[in-house]
Design a protein around this motif. Structure first.
Motif, mmCIF file in Angstrom:
data_model
loop_
_atom_site.group_PDB
_atom_site.id
_atom_site.type_symbol
_atom_site.label_atom_id
_atom_site.label_comp_id
_atom_site.label_asym_id
_atom_site.label_seq_id
_atom_site.Cartn_x
_atom_site.Cartn_y
_atom_site.Cartn_z
ATOM 1 N N PHE A 121 0.864 -1.179 0.000
ATOM 2 C CA PHE A 121 0.000 0.000 0.000
ATOM 3 C C PHE A 121 0.905 1.234 0.000
ATOM 4 O O PHE A 121 2.070 1.178 0.395
ATOM 5 C CB PHE A 121 -0.926 0.020 1.229
ATOM 6 N N ASN A 303 -4.754 -6.186 0.604
ATOM 7 C CA ASN A 303 -4.297 -6.294 -0.783
ATOM 8 C C ASN A 303 -4.100 -7.777 -1.060
ATOM 9 O O ASN A 303 -3.031 -8.338 -0.838
ATOM 10 C CB ASN A 303 -2.996 -5.518 -0.963
ATOM 11 N N TRP A 306 -1.197 -9.116 -3.244
ATOM 12 C CA TRP A 306 0.109 -9.008 -2.572
ATOM 13 C C TRP A 306 0.217 -10.035 -1.446
ATOM 14 O O TRP A 306 1.252 -10.695 -1.293
ATOM 15 C CB TRP A 306 0.280 -7.593 -2.017
#
Length: 498
Positions: A121, A303, A306
């Motif tokens: 992020f 996320n 990720w």
């Protein structure tokens, strides 16, 4: 050669060997197809069950520390009059050496730089991204990883040293299935453990040898070809096989001690010449951020791409290594109390790792800024050269670069020693002192399998096998969750009896 104590023990060896041969043949002759299959399986598991990996590791943490600080923590891993087999220093050196020492050497600079450039992020390349990158590295290499090994090791040490059961993963399920641990269910668990261990070590041998080869090219211009990598693997295989055959107390202890002292020497050198104040600031800031975000980051899926690519991948990788690391830390922990075992396994190597990561990562960020992005450029070009690119920014590079290669080799020997010894135990019915021939067989086999894959399929075949062993961690994760309940059930009965 006498293998194990009967046909059922030989079955684990034979079935495991057949599975290994089939995967090696698949990787050699159909590398692209194998890569597609294992990547599809892994993508399916991470996409649909990534949440379960995170939740499972959170459960392992609660179970491990819950047991350690409960009344069960006073129970000894052995008979009441059993004494520890090793001194505290020897024990710590072997705990750390049997785990992820080579991984720290490989990733301690490359991973923070990669997160810095592409954070989960925020914007990359900023001071905030640097702080985030270091916190993530602590997270991936901290308590979460070692608690996985502690759960596996606790089950093995308790049921072997306290209850007298075979030194096998399957023995941890005796409170639930009784004598069926000696049947097909138990053998399936042990075969899965062998599978994960063989390919975990084989891929680490291949990828780590690639780092040595690229280091030789970076330092002296020796081309990093598949043949060069294969020669490096062959030399390392001969060394760790001879060391393993010579016995646990001799070479394995010596290799662990050498690696620890060499590691400490590098840490001191980099600490002094990599920017002492910057490193201290990095350590302090990252340690605080790590504990401040411990619970939130444990279950964070903000996320998903990720998280699946990094955190879930790491958790699966540690679970895949849990059979061999857990078995090894259990093997050297006889006579310790459960509390002593859990706290030592989860905190001592982690503390060492945090200091290591702060020194290497902090120095890399500091020197990268002073060199106007030289280390970033090296990581972008080939992340296996990150360590050498960092050392190049410090004094006496002509001395530290060869010593870095020696450190990598010593780390390999330590991990491969313990893995080979464990494979021999797994395929000999849990014999804690397996025959030299069986130890030699598994040592040579790992090297030969890796060399064959490198020569035919290159590092792509090894990465496919790495992904396959991590995919195999999914059923083993479920096994470990059941193992937690089995441990609790046995401890409750034991405590009531006492």
């Amino acid at each position: 050669m006498s293998i194990g104590n009967g046909p059922t023990n030989r079955a684990v060896l034979y079935v495991s060997a057949i599975i290994v041969l089939l995967f090696v043949a698949f990787g050699m002759f159909l590398p692209n197809q194998m890569s597609e299959v294992v990547n599809s399986v892994f993508a399916f598991l991470t996409t649909n069950f990534g949440w379960l990996y995170l939740l499972a590791v959170a459960i392992f943490i609660v179970v491990a520390f819950g047991i350690a600080f409960s009344r069960y923590g006073n129970i000894k891993l052995g008979k009441e009059d059993d004494k520890p087999e090793f001194t505290n220093f020897q024990w710590f050196a072997m705990l750390f050496g049997g785990g992820m020492g080579i991984g720290l050497v490989f990733w301690s600079i490359a991973e923070p730089i990669m997160h810095y450039l592409s954070p989960p992020f925020g914007k990359g390349g900023t001071p905030e991204a640097m702080h985030t990158a270091m916190r993530i590295v602590f997270f991936h290499w901290g308590i979460h990883a070692w608690v996985i090994f502690a759960i596996g090791g606790l089950a093995l040490a308790y049921f072997q040293f306290r209850k007298g059961l075979p030194f096998l993963i399957s023995s941890a399920f005796y409170p639930l299935i009784g004598d069926r641990i000696y049947g097909p269910i138990g053998k399936a668990i042990d075969i899965l453990s062998v599978f994960a261990t063989v390919f975990g070590v084989a891929t680490s041998l291949g990828l780590g040898s690639s780092q040595i080869a690229t280091g030789l090219e970076y330092i002296w211009g020796i081309k990093a070809t598949p043949v060069t990598i294969s020669i490096i693997i062959a030399v390392i295989t001969v060394i760790f096989t001879l060391a393993t055959v010579s016995g646990l107390h001799k070479a394995m202890q010596a290799a662990a001690n050498i690696k620890v002292w060499l590691s400490v020497a590098f840490m001191v050198f980099i600490f002094l010449f990599g920017g002492t104040v910057f490193i201290l600031n990095t350590f302090t800031d990252t340690l605080g951020a790590y504990f401040q975000n411990f619970i939130g980051q444990t279950l964070w899926m903000g996320n998903r791409d990720w998280v699946n690519g990094w955190t879930v991948f790491y958790w699966a990788w540690w679970i895949a290594w849990a059979p061999f690391v857990g078995q090894f830390v259990a093997r050297v922990s006889k006579g310790r109390t459960i509390r002593e075992f859990i706290l030592a396994v989860t905190l001592l190597p982690v503390g060492f790792s945090f200091i290591w990561l702060s020194i290497y990562g902090g120095a890399a960020f500091n020197l990268d800024k002073l060199s106007h992005g030289a280390i970033q450029a090296a990581v972008n070009a080939d992340y296996t050269t990150a360590l050498f690119a960092t050392l190049k920014q410090m004094p006496v590079y002509s001395l530290t670069a060869p010593l870095a290669i020696l450190l990598i080799v010593a780390s390999f020997i330590g991990a491969a020693n313990s893995a080979t010894f464990v494979l021999a135990m797994l395929t000999s019915g849990g014999d804690m002192n397996p025959s030299e021939k069986l130890r030699g067989f598994w040592g040579i086999a790992q090297g030969v399998f890796t060399i064959m894959l490198i020569l035919v399929g290159g590092t792509a075949a090894l990465k496919a096998l790495q992904t396959a062993s991590i995919a195999a961690a999914f059923p083993f994760m479920l096994i470990m969750l059941v193992m937690c309940y089995s441990i609790y059930k046995a401890l409750r009965e034991d405590s009531a009896a006492i």
